[in-house]
Scaffold this motif. Structure first.
Motif, PDB file in Angstrom:
ATOM      1  N   GLY A 136       0.811  -1.213   0.000  1.00 23.19           N
ATOM      2  CA  GLY A 136       0.000   0.000   0.000  1.00 23.19           C
ATOM      3  C   GLY A 136       0.843   1.261   0.000  1.00 23.19           C
ATOM      4  O   GLY A 136       0.526   2.229  -0.700  1.00 23.19           O
TER       5      GLY A 136
ATOM      6  N   MET B  86      -4.103  -0.549  -5.405  1.00 28.98           N
ATOM      7  CA  MET B  86      -3.235   0.280  -4.575  1.00 28.98           C
ATOM      8  C   MET B  86      -2.501   1.352  -5.378  1.00 28.98           C
ATOM      9  O   MET B  86      -2.104   2.378  -4.835  1.00 28.98           O
ATOM     10  CB  MET B  86      -2.211  -0.600  -3.836  1.00 28.98           C
ATOM     11  CG  MET B  86      -2.817  -1.452  -2.746  1.00 28.98           C
ATOM     12  SD  MET B  86      -3.650  -0.445  -1.499  1.00 28.98           S
ATOM     13  CE  MET B  86      -4.136  -1.696  -0.328  1.00 28.98           C
TER      14      MET B  86
ATOM     15  N   GLY C 278      -2.760   3.943   1.809  1.00 29.13           N
ATOM     16  CA  GLY C 278      -2.464   2.602   1.322  1.00 29.13           C
ATOM     17  C   GLY C 278      -2.236   1.622   2.467  1.00 29.13           C
ATOM     18  O   GLY C 278      -2.724   0.484   2.437  1.00 29.13           O
TER      19      GLY C 278
END
Length: 298
Positions: free
Chosen positions: A15, A211, A237
């Protein structure tokens, strides 16, 4: 660390890395190129395996970086030839991905590579594939690769921050002041490619695309400052990964799929309730404007 912590660390690194790189793609209006690269890296991985006969991470990174750059080059070539960029991305993405699938079926059917694994990944296996590092001990291979790529990306962003920023906002001005726009573009696409493949084996293409786009798009709605957008996107993220993991644990579903859904839900909340660009904020401003207009007319 525990099994659960390693999964969270892996998801958080995906992320964080993809969120930061996604900001540049969003500002350049190239979000769907992330989808193309995340799929065409399969061709690079398969070719790297066929040439080296090894699934070593270094060969995979090189193959993916080359595939990403080739994807970007062909898309740009077609776009400059008069074909709409979205059409060029669609043609290149499907064609190269299909070639990768065919080569995988023909020559690499007996190795740890398959289309389902490429699309969805399997993050729950990450803690079992470890390497031993001096002074640290056993660490999952995916964590080492993701952390290494993240550090490399940070170094390159710090080194070329001005160039990345100017070429993202105004490529014409960047070219006018002597910045090599095309070279910076390919450096950035190379970074996206290696970031993609570093997460590819762990979480699959679906989560990588999520992401690369959702955290950056969410951060874009929350701030007008580029540095803040980068920081927010990385933090979002990580948040998406954590929420997605516990959602998957709660409902007993795919971890990668749950993380992608979490990223979409967080974006939806931001789109609805963003202080400046959210639907609720716009509705309130429009309502206030109409009331003010009615009051003045009376």
């Amino acid at each position: 660390m525990s099994y659960e912590i390693w999964i969270l660390v892996t998801g958080g690194l995906v992320g964080l890395s993809c969120g930061i790189m996604g900001c540049f793609l969003i500002l350049r209006k190239m979000s769907m190129l992330a989808d193309a690269i995340s799929h065409t890296v399969l061709l690079g991985i398969v070719l790297a395996f066929l040439i080296s006969h090894s699934l070593n991470g270094v060969y995979m990174l090189i193959g993916a970086a080359v595939a990403g750059l080739v994807t970007t080059f062909i898309v740009q070539l077609l776009s400059s030839g008069g074909i709409q960029e979205d059409a060029a991305i669609g043609v290149v993405f499907t064609s190269l991905f299909a070639v990768g699938v065919i080569l995988l079926s023909l020559y690499a059917g007996d190795v740890h590579l398959d289309v389902e694994h490429a699309l969805m990944g399997e993050i729950s296996f990450i803690p079992w594939e470890t390497i031993s590092l001096p002074f640290i001990g056993d660490i999952p291979k995916a964590v080492v690769m993701l952390a290494s790529i993240f550090i490399l990306n940070l170094l390159l962003i710090n080194l070329f921050y001005k160039e990345f920023k100017i070429t993202s906002f105004d490529p014409s001005m960047a070219a006018a002041i002597g910045i090599p726009v095309l070279a910076i573009h390919y450096i950035l696409m190379g970074m996206v490619s290696v970031t993609t493949v570093s997460a590819f084996d762990s979480v699959g293409a679906i989560l990588v695309v999520a992401m690369l786009i959702a955290p950056g798009a969410t951060a874009y709605l929350l701030t007008d400052r580029f540095k803040t957008m980068l920081l927010l996107s990385g933090a979002i993220g990580i948040f998406d990964s954590v929420i997605g993991y516990y959602g998957a644990k709660l409902f007993d579903v795919s971890i990668s799929g749950s993380m992608a859904v979490a990223a979409g839900l967080v974006f939806l909340c931001s789109w609805m309730f963003s202080p400046k660009y959210g639907l609720l904020s716009k509705w309130m401003k429009r309502s206030y404007s109409e009331k003010s207009k009615t009051f003045l007319e009376q």
